[in-house]
Scaffold this active site. Structure first.
Site, PDB file in Angstrom:
ATOM      1  N   ARG A 167       1.328  -1.444  -0.280  1.00 54.72           N
ATOM      2  CA  ARG A 167      -0.092   0.298   0.209  1.00 54.72           C
ATOM      3  C   ARG A 167       1.272   0.929  -0.268  1.00 54.72           C
ATOM      4  O   ARG A 167       0.289   2.425  -0.440  1.00 54.72           O
ATOM      5  CB  ARG A 167      -0.879  -0.696   1.028  1.00 54.72           C
ATOM      6  CG  ARG A 167      -1.668   1.498   1.040  1.00 54.72           C
ATOM      7  CD  ARG A 167      -2.959   0.571   2.385  1.00 54.72           C
ATOM      8  NE  ARG A 167      -2.393   1.691   3.560  1.00 54.72           N
ATOM      9  CZ  ARG A 167      -3.083   1.151   5.222  1.00 54.72           C
ATOM     10  NH1 ARG A 167      -4.169   1.178   5.176  1.00 54.72           N
ATOM     11  NH2 ARG A 167      -2.502   1.346   6.097  1.00 54.72           N
ATOM     12  N   ARG A 204      10.769  26.840  -0.596  1.00 54.69           N
ATOM     13  CA  ARG A 204       8.857  26.810  -0.579  1.00 54.69           C
ATOM     14  C   ARG A 204       8.264  27.057  -2.015  1.00 54.69           C
ATOM     15  O   ARG A 204       8.069  28.079  -2.474  1.00 54.69           O
ATOM     16  CB  ARG A 204       7.489  27.426   0.840  1.00 54.69           C
ATOM     17  CG  ARG A 204       6.152  27.216   0.285  1.00 54.69           C
ATOM     18  CD  ARG A 204       5.645  28.227   1.378  1.00 54.69           C
ATOM     19  NE  ARG A 204       4.484  27.460   1.702  1.00 54.69           N
ATOM     20  CZ  ARG A 204       3.338  28.129   1.278  1.00 54.69           C
ATOM     21  NH1 ARG A 204       3.462  29.802   0.549  1.00 54.69           N
ATOM     22  NH2 ARG A 204       2.513  27.929   0.740  1.00 54.69           N
ATOM     23  N   LYS A 211      -2.736   7.268   1.392  1.00 63.67           N
ATOM     24  CA  LYS A 211      -2.839   7.889   3.051  1.00 63.67           C
ATOM     25  C   LYS A 211      -1.219   8.393   3.682  1.00 63.67           C
ATOM     26  O   LYS A 211      -0.173   8.240   3.583  1.00 63.67           O
ATOM     27  CB  LYS A 211      -1.622   6.530   2.901  1.00 63.67           C
ATOM     28  CG  LYS A 211      -1.830   6.110   4.875  1.00 63.67           C
ATOM     29  CD  LYS A 211      -2.243   4.534   5.789  1.00 63.67           C
ATOM     30  CE  LYS A 211      -1.974   4.538   7.360  1.00 63.67           C
ATOM     31  NZ  LYS A 211      -3.004   4.719   7.384  1.00 63.67           N
ATOM     32  N   GLU A 256     -16.015   6.426   6.998  1.00 66.07           N
ATOM     33  CA  GLU A 256     -15.506   5.273   7.673  1.00 66.07           C
ATOM     34  C   GLU A 256     -14.886   5.873   9.151  1.00 66.07           C
ATOM     35  O   GLU A 256     -15.099   7.194   9.308  1.00 66.07           O
ATOM     36  CB  GLU A 256     -13.920   4.769   7.108  1.00 66.07           C
ATOM     37  CG  GLU A 256     -12.826   6.244   6.306  1.00 66.07           C
ATOM     38  CD  GLU A 256     -12.099   5.473   5.535  1.00 66.07           C
ATOM     39  OE1 GLU A 256     -11.492   4.513   5.669  1.00 66.07           O
ATOM     40  OE2 GLU A 256     -11.291   6.308   4.679  1.00 66.07           O
TER      41      GLU A 256
HETATM   42  N1  PDD Z   1      -5.098   4.688  10.357  1.00 68.40           N
HETATM   43  N2  PDD Z   1      -9.163   4.752   7.244  1.00 68.40           N
HETATM   44  C1  PDD Z   1      -8.496   5.499   7.594  1.00 68.40           C
HETATM   45  C2  PDD Z   1      -9.013   6.714   7.637  1.00 68.40           C
HETATM   46  C3  PDD Z   1      -6.964   5.308   8.402  1.00 68.40           C
HETATM   47  O1  PDD Z   1      -6.404   6.335   8.933  1.00 68.40           O
HETATM   48  C4  PDD Z   1      -7.062   3.852   9.013  1.00 68.40           C
HETATM   49  C5  PDD Z   1      -5.374   3.480   9.298  1.00 68.40           C
HETATM   50  C6  PDD Z   1      -7.895   3.183   8.569  1.00 68.40           C
HETATM   51  C7  PDD Z   1      -7.584   1.820   8.830  1.00 68.40           C
HETATM   52  O2  PDD Z   1      -5.993   1.401   7.799  1.00 68.40           O
HETATM   53  P1  PDD Z   1      -5.057  -0.298   8.603  1.00 68.40           P
HETATM   54  O3  PDD Z   1      -6.143  -1.236   8.626  1.00 68.40           O
HETATM   55  O4  PDD Z   1      -4.505  -0.380   7.719  1.00 68.40           O
HETATM   56  O5  PDD Z   1      -4.843   0.422   9.457  1.00 68.40           O
HETATM   57  C8  PDD Z   1      -8.825   3.361   7.849  1.00 68.40           C
HETATM   58  C9  PDD Z   1      -3.301   4.674  11.143  1.00 68.40           C
HETATM   59  C10 PDD Z   1      -4.080   3.410  12.107  1.00 68.40           C
HETATM   60  C11 PDD Z   1      -3.078   5.834  11.712  1.00 68.40           C
HETATM   61  O6  PDD Z   1      -3.438   6.573  11.365  1.00 68.40           O
HETATM   62  O7  PDD Z   1      -3.133   5.780  12.573  1.00 68.40           O
END
Ligand code: PDD
Length: 296
Positions: A56, A105, A152, A184
């Protein structure tokens, strides 16, 4: 090791005590949130679901036209080295790649950007988390994030606001809503269990992060004969469910027992979510054995 009692972190090639680690003020992560991250769970000193987290990460980097900052082997070595240096049995490893720094910047990508790589550990009690026994509370609110939530990205201000609002309302996590449907949690995937025992999840798209934990849980549920339905669902439908759960590297699989003012199920973690959590730990145990073999 130095005389500092601060935990050891990794910054661009160096292992340093956290209080001595530095990043440029021109780093684009700092100026533009121009970067991506991963959080991987560590149980018994082993990395859980490490390979899909790195897959990912590579996808997030590709989507933003950024390069991997080092080889796969090197990245895994850094993870393991930090676990050793910090003597961490259980917790999480945070990894961040930003587009680096060109000494000023400037919005467009720099010509010859050298990505910055930072990793640090956070000890967390994942296996004995008291919230797994009591369940957690969610607070609902609009999802005000950008349109590429599948990446992410470290641009997390909307989630910071969401989780702060949840906290102010006495909840542990936000449940975010868009166009009348649940997207979510602030930092977790969400799902629920219907009366017939099947699990409902929002389909992956650019509206949510493809959660690694949710994918593991879905596979475990499927293997144990639980039907999975992927479709959009409303907050009302989720609130009327027998069981609701969060999935993430930091919560693993955790029951939700209250949403806004509404109790879920009997206000206690239910049997399906308890089972899924147990199956998740069995899966993790398997990975721990495999890693112990591979690294011995
Ligand atoms: N966050 N959705 C969002 C918006 C997230 O930020 C996360 C994880 C998940 C779950 O993803 P995963 O199972 O791959 O951890 C879903 C991490 C843990 C964080 O920002 O701390």
């Amino acid at each position: 090791m130095s005389a500092s009692s601060a935990p050891m972190v990794y910054v661009n090639g160096d292992y340093l005590p956290a209080d001595q680690a530095k990043i440029s003020i021109f780093d684009r992560g700092f100026l533009f949130a121009d970067g991506v991250y991963e959080v991987t769970a560590v149980l018994k000193r082993c990395l859980i679901d490490y390979a899909p987290h790195i897959e990912r990460l590579k996808r997030s980097l590709r989507e933003l036209d950024m390069a991997m900052p080092c080889s796969d082997d090197e990245l895994e070595r850094i993870h393991r080295q930090l676990i050793e240096m910090n003597d961490m049995d259980e917790g999480t490893i945070y990894l961040q790649v930003t587009r680096g720094d060109e000494g000023c910047r400037n919005f467009p990508f720099p010509e010859d950007a050298k990505p910055s790589l930072v990793l640090f550990t956070q000890p967390v009690n994942l296996s004995e988390d008291p919230k797994a026994d009591t369940g957690v509370f969610l607070a609902s609110m609009p999802d005000i994030r950008w349109a590429r939530r599948d990446i992410k990205s470290v641009a997390l201000l909307a989630q910071v606001l969401a989780k702060q609002e949840a906290k102010a309302r006495g909840a542990h996590e936000a449940v975010m809503l868009q166009d009348g449907f649940v997207t979510e949690g602030g930092s977790s995937a969400l799902g629920f269990v219907k009366a017939d025992g099947s699990i409902v999840l929002r389909p992956f798209s650019n509206t949510i992060l493809p959660s690694i934990t949710r994918q593991a849980v879905t596979k475990l549920a499927d293997q144990s004969g639980v039907a999975i339905e992927e479709r959009l669902f409303t907050l009302d439908e989720m609130m009327a469910a027998q069981e609701v759960f969060t999935a993430s590297a930091t919560s693993l699989v955790t029951a939700v027992v209250k949403i806004d003012e509404q109790r879920i199920g009997g206000g206690q973690p239910g049997p399906v979510v308890r089972k899924l959590r147990a199956l998740y730990f069995e899966m993790a145990e398997q990975q721990i054995h495999e890693q112990a073999d591979a690294w011995s």
